[in-house]
Enzyme design. Structure first.
Site, mmCIF file in Angstrom:
data_model
loop_
_atom_site.group_PDB
_atom_site.id
_atom_site.type_symbol
_atom_site.label_atom_id
_atom_site.label_comp_id
_atom_site.label_asym_id
_atom_site.label_seq_id
_atom_site.Cartn_x
_atom_site.Cartn_y
_atom_site.Cartn_z
ATOM 1 N N GLU A 91 -10.972 -22.424 -41.737
ATOM 2 C CA GLU A 91 -11.770 -23.319 -42.565
ATOM 3 C C GLU A 91 -11.751 -24.744 -42.021
ATOM 4 O O GLU A 91 -10.772 -25.186 -41.437
ATOM 5 C CB GLU A 91 -11.228 -23.307 -44.000
ATOM 6 C CG GLU A 91 -11.445 -21.959 -44.654
ATOM 7 C CD GLU A 91 -10.908 -21.867 -46.075
ATOM 8 O OE1 GLU A 91 -11.576 -21.241 -46.903
ATOM 9 O OE2 GLU A 91 -9.826 -22.407 -46.344
ATOM 10 N N CYS A 104 -12.382 -32.644 -41.303
ATOM 11 C CA CYS A 104 -10.997 -32.173 -41.275
ATOM 12 C C CYS A 104 -10.987 -30.791 -40.627
ATOM 13 O O CYS A 104 -11.646 -29.873 -41.103
ATOM 14 C CB CYS A 104 -10.471 -32.115 -42.714
ATOM 15 S SG CYS A 104 -8.841 -31.376 -42.872
ATOM 16 N N CYS A 111 -0.246 -20.720 -40.448
ATOM 17 C CA CYS A 111 0.728 -21.718 -40.033
ATOM 18 C C CYS A 111 2.116 -21.102 -40.116
ATOM 19 O O CYS A 111 2.390 -20.296 -40.998
ATOM 20 C CB CYS A 111 0.654 -22.944 -40.947
ATOM 21 S SG CYS A 111 1.667 -24.335 -40.383
ATOM 22 N N CYS A 115 6.069 -24.643 -45.185
ATOM 23 C CA CYS A 115 6.331 -25.661 -46.206
ATOM 24 C C CYS A 115 6.115 -25.031 -47.575
ATOM 25 O O CYS A 115 5.133 -24.327 -47.802
ATOM 26 C CB CYS A 115 5.399 -26.857 -46.018
ATOM 27 S SG CYS A 115 5.626 -27.684 -44.441
ATOM 28 N N CYS A 118 2.759 -25.518 -49.721
ATOM 29 C CA CYS A 118 1.469 -25.411 -49.044
ATOM 30 C C CYS A 118 0.944 -23.979 -49.067
ATOM 31 O O CYS A 118 1.654 -23.038 -48.721
ATOM 32 C CB CYS A 118 1.617 -25.892 -47.605
ATOM 33 S SG CYS A 118 0.075 -25.837 -46.684
ATOM 34 N N SER A 192 -2.135 -35.006 -37.730
ATOM 35 C CA SER A 192 -1.087 -34.970 -38.743
ATOM 36 C C SER A 192 -0.093 -33.874 -38.407
ATOM 37 O O SER A 192 -0.473 -32.744 -38.078
ATOM 38 C CB SER A 192 -1.720 -34.709 -40.114
ATOM 39 O OG SER A 192 -0.712 -34.669 -41.102
ATOM 40 N N ASN A 216 6.931 -36.375 -47.153
ATOM 41 C CA ASN A 216 7.103 -35.603 -48.396
ATOM 42 C C ASN A 216 8.466 -35.660 -49.065
ATOM 43 O O ASN A 216 8.665 -35.042 -50.116
ATOM 44 C CB ASN A 216 6.738 -34.122 -48.166
ATOM 45 C CG ASN A 216 5.296 -33.960 -47.730
ATOM 46 O OD1 ASN A 216 4.454 -34.790 -48.059
ATOM 47 N ND2 ASN A 216 4.994 -32.922 -46.982
ATOM 48 N N CYS A 333 -5.985 -30.842 -49.727
ATOM 49 C CA CYS A 333 -4.779 -30.747 -48.893
ATOM 50 C C CYS A 333 -3.942 -29.543 -49.279
ATOM 51 O O CYS A 333 -3.599 -29.368 -50.447
ATOM 52 C CB CYS A 333 -3.903 -31.976 -49.050
ATOM 53 S SG CYS A 333 -4.702 -33.501 -48.662
#
Ligand code: SAH
Length: 342
Positions: A91, A104, A111, A115, A118, A192, A216, A333
């Site tokens: 995406e 973005c 991933c 985390c 997420c 990032s 974070n 996010c």
């Protein structure tokens, strides 16, 4: 194997053309078709001689992403779902600002960083994207808007950890920046990272783009619990890499701080954060957690968010509460990939 031309830089394209017996200016023409006119087939490259086009058909390919769905949020944010050649889905998100857009993009399918807050992390890493799959996201999005020059900012904040796919990301950035590529200002490209220290150091040496760090947490205990990568590269090492990251005049490192109810949103945490970031030219983006049923955490109340922000501002930090864009279509996010990975 056929060569994927969007994955080559200027010199490599010239070298490839030379290997086929053509002058460098033919390579420049090809790159113009790919990156300026944004064509998706060799037949559209009408100023190339027939024999070169025949060679292109035989030996080269143009990566295309099949856009299987677009969704538009109430706030104008648009999410693009792309199918890759091997059927994986990724995406990208287009975020309208006042006079321009921010695009973005994703760097991996899924991933591996895991985390806890997420959604992209939930299904793990499937594979890295190639440099042409990365840049093609921008090209596709560019084609889809009326004024193509309005894409001004590129952020590597989609799916994946860009520094875990360093080579492909670097190549894509080169073609994003080069005059004969998409010609975007390096000051408007932001990468990032969750904090891969060797990658940050390498980025500082090799690429002149902007850095954002998903921090974070104000201390190692909280960060260990939220982001497993912290056990490998704890805050001391991460912040040392930030301190030595080369910045031009006026540039700052962005620190993203997802605010999570009861976990990292208390006064003490704001005070610790102030101490942690002392001496670093920084800007703090506070992101109230985007909740999801798959994640056992909640955002703080608005009052708590503003109080946290205020404590930072009183200590002379730039702290912005990032409006959550596109959350109604799961484009905000940490929400990407829920669809693609099922
Ligand atoms: N892997 C890179 C690039 C992804 S950026 C990185 O970690 O920086 C995605 C951003 O969204 C990160 O800053 C992350 O901290 C944030 N994020 C992840 N999940 C979120 C959630 N549920 N709510 C709000 N922000 C989230």
């Amino acid at each position: 194997m056929r060569i994927d031309l969007k994955g080559l830089d200027t010199q490599e394209t010239e070298q490839w053309a030379a290997d086929q017996g053509f002058e460098p200016f033919r390579a420049r023409q090809i790159r113009q078709w790919l990156f300026k006119k944004l064509v998706s087939s060799f037949d559209e490259m009408t100023n190339l001689p027939k024999n070169l086009r025949a060679i292109l058909h035989e030996k080269a390919l143009i990566t295309a992403l099949e856009c299987v769905k677009t969704q538009e949020s109430n706030d104008g944010t648009k999410k693009y779902l792309f199918r890759l050649k091997d059927d994986y889905l990724i995406e990208s998100v287009l975020i309208p600002e006042q006079n321009h857009y921010t695009c973005c993009i994703s760097s991996q399918v899924g991933c591996a960083m895991d985390c806890r807050f997420c959604l992209t992390a939930k299904k793990g890493l499937r594979r890295n994207l190639s440099s042409s799959e990365i840049i093609e996201q921008v090209i596709h999005v560019k084609r889809s808007i009326p004024n193509q020059d309005q894409i001004r900012n590129i952020v590597f904040m989609g799916m994946g950890e860009p520094l875990a796919n360093y080579e492909a990301v670097k190549k894509a950035i080169i073609n994003l920046m080069n005059d004969d590529g998409l010609n975007l200002s390096k000051r408007r490209i932001t990468l990032s990272t969750c904090g891969l220290v060797p990658g940050i150091n390498r980025l500082g040496r090799e690429m002149n783009i902007k850095l954002a760090v998903s921090l974070n947490a104000p201390d190692d205990d909280i960060r260990d619990a939220l982001m497993p990568i912290n056990r490998k590269y704890p805050l001391r090492e991460l912040l040392e890499a930030c301190r030595t990251f080369p910045l031009h005049k006026g540039e700052r490192i962005t620190f993203e701080y997802v605010l999570i109810k009861g976990i990292n949103d208390q006064d003490q945490h704001a005070q610790d954060l102030v101490k942690l970031l002392a001496g670093i030219r920084s800007k703090i983006n506070l992101i109230p957690l985007n909740p999801h049923k798959g994640i056992p955490m909640l955002p703080p109340s608005e009052e708590t968010v503003l109080r946290f922000q205020d404590m930072l501002i009183k200590k002379h930090f730039t702290a912005i509460v990032r409006k959550s864009r596109g959350s109604d279509i799961l484009a905000a996010c940490g929400q990407l990939g829920s669809e693609g990975l099922d």
